[in-house]
Design a protein around this motif. Structure first.
Motif, short mmCIF file in Angstrom:
data_model
loop_
_atom_site.label_atom_id
_atom_site.label_comp_id
_atom_site.label_asym_id
_atom_site.label_seq_id
_atom_site.Cartn_x
_atom_site.Cartn_y
_atom_site.Cartn_z
N GLU A 177 0.92 -1.21 0.04
CA GLU A 177 0.03 -0.04 0.03
C GLU A 177 0.94 1.31 -0.10
N ARG A 178 2.01 1.41 0.54
CA ARG A 178 2.90 2.46 0.50
C ARG A 178 3.64 2.39 -0.84
N ASN A 179 3.58 1.30 -1.49
CA ASN A 179 4.16 1.28 -2.80
C ASN A 179 2.97 1.66 -4.00
N GLY A 180 2.18 2.08 -3.64
CA GLY A 180 1.24 2.40 -4.83
C GLY A 180 0.08 1.44 -4.93
N TYR A 181 -0.11 0.55 -4.19
CA TYR A 181 -1.24 -0.40 -4.26
C TYR A 181 -2.49 0.09 -3.50
N SER A 182 -3.76 -0.36 -3.70
CA SER A 182 -4.93 0.32 -3.10
C SER A 182 -4.99 -0.06 -1.40
N TRP A 188 -13.42 -7.04 -7.05
CA TRP A 188 -14.73 -6.81 -7.87
C TRP A 188 -14.88 -5.37 -8.65
N LEU A 189 -14.17 -4.46 -7.95
CA LEU A 189 -14.09 -3.05 -8.71
C LEU A 189 -12.84 -2.69 -8.89
N SER A 190 -11.95 -3.81 -9.14
CA SER A 190 -10.61 -3.55 -9.69
C SER A 190 -9.80 -2.58 -9.25
N GLN A 191 -9.96 -2.55 -7.93
CA GLN A 191 -9.13 -1.63 -6.85
C GLN A 191 -7.61 -2.14 -6.76
N ARG A 192 -6.68 -1.82 -7.88
CA ARG A 192 -5.45 -2.45 -7.89
C ARG A 192 -4.56 -1.53 -7.23
N TYR A 193 -4.73 -0.18 -7.76
CA TYR A 193 -3.69 0.83 -7.55
C TYR A 193 -4.58 1.81 -6.56
N ASP A 194 -3.49 2.86 -5.99
CA ASP A 194 -4.11 3.94 -5.22
C ASP A 194 -5.02 4.64 -5.77
N PHE A 195 -4.89 4.63 -7.16
CA PHE A 195 -5.90 5.80 -7.84
C PHE A 195 -7.05 5.06 -8.46
N ASP A 196 -7.06 3.77 -8.33
CA ASP A 196 -8.53 3.07 -8.58
C ASP A 196 -9.70 3.42 -7.86
#
Ligand SMILES: Nc1nc2c(c(=O)[nH]1)N[C@H]1C(S)=C(S)[C@@H](COP(=O)(O)O)O[C@H]1N2
Ligand SMILES: [Mo]
Length: 196
Positions: A177-182, A188-196
């Motif tokens: 999560e500190r490295n750009g993940y959600s 189901w909402l494709s919350q892969r990265y912090d901007f998703d």
């Protein structure tokens, strides 16, 4: 397989994911290989009235259940119909008195690896501490002796080599999560990265 069966399978696969038959191994850093488990312990701390420590023998004597689930890795593989033996989160939580302010959890694994999730998601009755996968004890690569399993979130929230649970008032980012993940990671909402 009939068209109906294929449709049913597809409904179990979140957007952007594809099925794998194998069980890929993914982690940052080295695989942990335990020789001696006499110094292994499991620590529950943070916003609790009293910290709880469980030895390896104590953890292994907690009640277990069988769970069947689908898992979804953010790198796009999904694996259906996993059968696990695991300790229900409630079996550990029975020994813990949470402070009212506790709203988030940080999972602490070996070598300082961490991942965060909301308390509610940790306490879901589909979340558990995994001990066996498809009938076999976890291999070192998959997190022996204990890994978290939170199947409704991307699989990086399922910390391998789990050693501790910390309760927090506010959400804080773990390792990925500190490295750009959600911060949450709903497949189901494709919350892969912090901007998703
Ligand atoms: N301790 C620890 N747990 C971890 C990781 C890690 O790097 N360290 N990686 C996560 C990621 S990104 C994934 S996809 C899954 C992979 O689990 P598997 O190797 O059993 O398939 O473990 C998760 N748990
Ligand atoms: Mo991952």
């Amino acid at each position: 397989m009939s068209i109906d069966d294929t449709t049913k399978l597809q409904e179990r696969v979140p957007p952007g994911q594809r099925l794998t038959e194998g069980f890929p191994v993914l982690h940052h850093g080295d695989t942990i290989e335990y020789g001696d488990l006499s110094r292994w312990d499991f620590r529950v701390f943070g916003l609790v009235e009293e910290q709880v420590f469980l030895s390896y023998d104590e953890f292994m004597s907690l009640p277990r259940r069988e769970y069947t689930n689908d898992i979804h890795c953010v790198t796009t593989w999904s694996k259906l119909d996993n059968v696990w033996e695991g300790v229900p989160v409630s079996a550990v939580m029975e020994r813990v008195k949470l402070k009212l302010e506790a709203k988030y959890v940080m999972l602490h694994a070996e070598q300082g690896w961490t991942t965060n999730l909301p308390l509610e998601d940790f306490l879901r009755d589909t979340s558990f501490f995994g001990i066996k996968h498809n009938g076999e004890p976890l291999t070192p690569e998959h997190g022996f002796p204990v890994r978290m399993v939170v199947p409704h979130l991307y699989f990086w929230k399922s910390a391998k080599w789990l050693r501790g649970i910390e309760f927090m008032a506010k959400d804080k980012p773990g390792f990925w999560e500190r490295n750009g993940y959600s911060m949450y990671g709903d497949p189901w909402l494709s919350q892969r990265y912090d901007f998703d």
